[in-house]
Design an enzyme around this catalytic site. Structure first.
Site, PDB file in Angstrom:
ATOM      1  N   LYS A   8       0.862  -1.210   0.112  1.00 10.30           N
ATOM      2  CA  LYS A   8      -0.014   0.136  -0.009  1.00 10.30           C
ATOM      3  C   LYS A   8       0.886   1.227   0.115  1.00 10.30           C
ATOM      4  CE  LYS A   8      -2.802   0.649   3.665  1.00 10.30           C
ATOM      5  NZ  LYS A   8      -2.627   1.980   4.451  1.00 10.30           N
ATOM      6  N   SER A   9       1.812   1.285   0.665  1.00  8.30           N
ATOM      7  CA  SER A   9       2.822   2.459   1.018  1.00  8.30           C
ATOM      8  C   SER A   9       3.386   3.052  -0.277  1.00  8.30           C
ATOM      9  CB  SER A   9       3.688   2.140   2.038  1.00  8.30           C
ATOM     10  OG  SER A   9       3.094   2.188   3.316  1.00  8.30           O
ATOM     11  N   GLY A  91      -5.225   8.225   5.657  1.00  5.81           N
ATOM     12  CA  GLY A  91      -4.122   8.845   6.405  1.00  5.81           C
ATOM     13  C   GLY A  91      -2.999   8.939   5.382  1.00  5.81           C
ATOM     14  N   SER A 161       7.399   9.322  11.867  1.00  6.29           N
ATOM     15  CA  SER A 161       6.324   8.834  10.913  1.00  6.29           C
ATOM     16  C   SER A 161       6.709   9.236   9.666  1.00  6.29           C
ATOM     17  CB  SER A 161       5.089  10.071  11.327  1.00  6.29           C
ATOM     18  OG  SER A 161       4.183  10.026  10.357  1.00  6.29           O
ATOM     19  N   GLN A 163       4.757   8.925   6.951  1.00  5.53           N
ATOM     20  CA  GLN A 163       3.891  10.114   6.641  1.00  5.53           C
ATOM     21  C   GLN A 163       4.322  11.600   6.733  1.00  5.53           C
ATOM     22  OE1 GLN A 163      -0.242   9.226   7.922  1.00  5.53           O
ATOM     23  NE2 GLN A 163       0.075   6.946   7.254  1.00  5.53           N
ATOM     24  N   ASP A 312       2.125  -1.211  12.188  1.00  6.07           N
ATOM     25  CA  ASP A 312       0.546  -1.857  11.666  1.00  6.07           C
ATOM     26  C   ASP A 312       0.524  -3.176  11.741  1.00  6.07           C
ATOM     27  OD1 ASP A 312       0.509   0.621  10.459  1.00  6.07           O
ATOM     28  OD2 ASP A 312       1.040   0.286   8.404  1.00  6.07           O
TER      29      ASP A 312
HETATM   30  C1  S3P Z   1       2.516   4.575   6.173  1.00  8.76           C
HETATM   31  C2  S3P Z   1       2.992   5.017   7.518  1.00  8.76           C
HETATM   32  C3  S3P Z   1       2.743   4.599   8.675  1.00  8.76           C
HETATM   33  C4  S3P Z   1       1.620   3.364   8.597  1.00  8.76           C
HETATM   34  C5  S3P Z   1       0.720   3.691   7.635  1.00  8.76           C
HETATM   35  C6  S3P Z   1       1.386   3.807   6.156  1.00  8.76           C
HETATM   36  C7  S3P Z   1       3.009   5.222   5.144  1.00  8.76           C
HETATM   37  O1  S3P Z   1       2.273   5.622   9.327  1.00  8.76           O
HETATM   38  O2  S3P Z   1       1.191   3.226  10.059  1.00  8.76           O
HETATM   39  O3  S3P Z   1      -0.081   2.481   7.437  1.00  8.76           O
HETATM   40  O4  S3P Z   1       2.738   4.747   3.950  1.00  8.76           O
HETATM   41  O5  S3P Z   1       3.805   6.355   5.203  1.00  8.76           O
HETATM   42  P1  S3P Z   1       3.376   6.793  10.267  1.00  8.76           P
HETATM   43  O6  S3P Z   1       4.587   6.513   9.723  1.00  8.76           O
HETATM   44  O7  S3P Z   1       2.608   8.028  10.117  1.00  8.76           O
HETATM   45  O8  S3P Z   1       3.203   6.235  11.639  1.00  8.76           O
END
Ligand code: S3P
Length: 426
Positions: A8-9, A91, A161, A163, A312
């Site tokens: 997904k990422s 998110g 994080s 994200q 996760d």
């Molecule tokens: C993600 C980063 C993680 C993860 C999310 C996907 C990403 O969140 O929990 O499911 O794709 O960058 P954080 O790194 O913000 O905690």
């Protein structure tokens, strides 16, 4: 044998970077091909949004000769969309797109999402982006963005994080000068690997926890093959470890070390597994995971710098812990409180509802094992990972398990039920 759904990422990032490809005068005419894109609801929301901004994205199903793919024609300049951009439950979509869009001078857009997403914290990206000169109204969704010329910053993120880090790096690609971001421990580094390995751009590193990117760099279209998602594979890894007769092979799984805490935690619990890693593809390590059930399992600790590498997977690890001898402590996992649900409470509730023993702490929880799970009715509260973790717990429970509020499973794992039927032998 199973190939878990694609990552997904990586799919979110590949779509965004493909839509933004363009070199000088040829900006806007670049084509990228993403093989094995995840077509879960979260990534489809990102694709839809990039379409509303002017990119052309078409998904093709696998044929005998070709794997499934997405062909992305980049936009010249993103156009201001007429309607709010709906990130759904994601998110990652909202935070990465906020970073990516903030530096497109003149662009006006509103980022919104479903009721769960509109409750999640956005100041973690809005604050640093405002420091770069971004114009963003709102501290939770909807976020109203007006693209501006950005300046570079040096940002010390208080949380690990990916994200946040990625939003700043994506904004930094369009800012004046070099933007640096550091974090307290290493979160997943897909954006950095893609900037360097896939786009061929310059990434600066200051030690292990600080990266920088020079603004104004352009890149061309690319081909990228998305490996399987280790976070989705984790459900089957734990399922195989706790079901005594299991013997499972998971193919083509992404083995990025910033994501592979799941493997180390399973090893610490005593699970029998073996990894065959192949050559890196597009900057990401990939391989097959072989796992067998029946090994005696003991309690394992999770905490500290390891947490971002398996964040996760904690709901499914809690299920594993119910089958381990001893008390398993999950420490330093306060970030779970701001995921798709408050995952500390939803995970503890799922264990209790299934007849297990667990208690929540301020920034963690503990699980007592081993317990014979009885089954029961669990409301997953529209959290995809809670719903899938409950399903796996149901496989070792003595009675029937009913999961409600599971409609969001397709956000990360379309086809979960089909895969469950294909690998579970009754
Ligand atoms: C993600 C980063 C993680 C993860 C999310 C996907 C990403 O969140 O929990 O499911 O794709 O960058 P954080 O790194 O913000 O905690």
């Amino acid at each position: 044998m199973l190939r878990p759904p694609s990552d997904k990422s990586l799919t979110h990032r590949a779509l965004i970077l493909a839509a933004g490809a363009g070199l000088g005068a040829r900006r806007g005419t670049e084509t990228s091909v993403i093989f094995h894109p995840l077509q879960g609801e979260d990534c489809l929301a990102t694709a839809e949004i990039l379409g509303a901004l002017g990119a052309e994205i078409e998904f093709f199903a696998a044929t005998g000769e070709q794997p499934a793919m997405a062909i992305v024609q980049s936009y010249g300049r993103p156009v201001s969309p007429d309607l709010p951009l709906d990130c759904g439950n994601s998110g990652t979509a909202m935070r990465l797109l906020a970073g990516w869009l903030a530096g497109h001078d003149g662009l006006e857009a509103v980022l919104t999402g479903d009721p769960s997403l509109t409750r999640r914290p956005m100041r973690r990206v809005v604050d640093p982006l405002r420091q770069m000169g971004a114009s963003i109204e709102g501290e939770t969704a909807p976020l109203r963005l007006r693209g501006r010329h950005l300046n570079s910053i040096r940002y010390e993120s208080p949380i690990a994080s990916a994200q946040v880090k990625s939003a700043i790096l994506l904004a930094g690609l369009q800012a004046d000068g070099t933007t640096f971001v550091s974090e307290p421990s290493l979160s997943r580094d897909h954006t950095e690997r893609m900037i360097e390995g896939l786009l061929g751009l310059q990434l600066l590193r200051e030690g292990d926890l600080c990266v920088g990117v020079l603004g104004g760099q352009r890149w061309s279209g690319f081909h990228f093959d998305v490996p399987g998602d280790i976070s989705s594979a984790a459900f089957w890894m734990v399922g195989a470890a706790i079901l005594p007769e299991s013997d499972l092979v998971l193919k083509d799984v992404g083995l990025n070390p910033t994501r592979s805490g799941v493997i180390h935690a399973l090893e610490r619990a005593g699970a029998k597994l073996r990894i065959e890693e192949r050559e890196e593809d597009g900057g990401e390590p990939v391989g097959d995971i072989f796992i067998e059930g029946g090994a005696p399992l003991q309690a394992f600790e999770v905490g500290g710098a390891e947490v971002p590498t398996l964040l996760d997977e904690i709901p499914i690890f809690a299920v594993l812990a119910t089958q381990c001898e001893g008390v398993t402590n999950f420490r330093d996992v306060g970030e779970l409180r701001v995921k798709e649900s408050d995952r500390i409470e939803s995970t503890v509730s799922l264990i209790l509802a299934m007849g297990g023993l667990a208690e929540s702490l301020e920034d963690g929880f503990r699980v007592y094992g081993p317990t014979k799970l009885t089954g029961g009715t669990v409301d997953a509260g529209l959290d995809h990972r809670t719903a899938m973790a409950t399903t796996i717990a149901g496989l070792v429970a003595s009675g029937e398990t009913k999961v409600t509020g599971a409609e969001t499973v397709a956000s990360s794992y379309p086809g979960f039920e089909d895969d469950l039927r294909s690998i579970v032998v009754r």
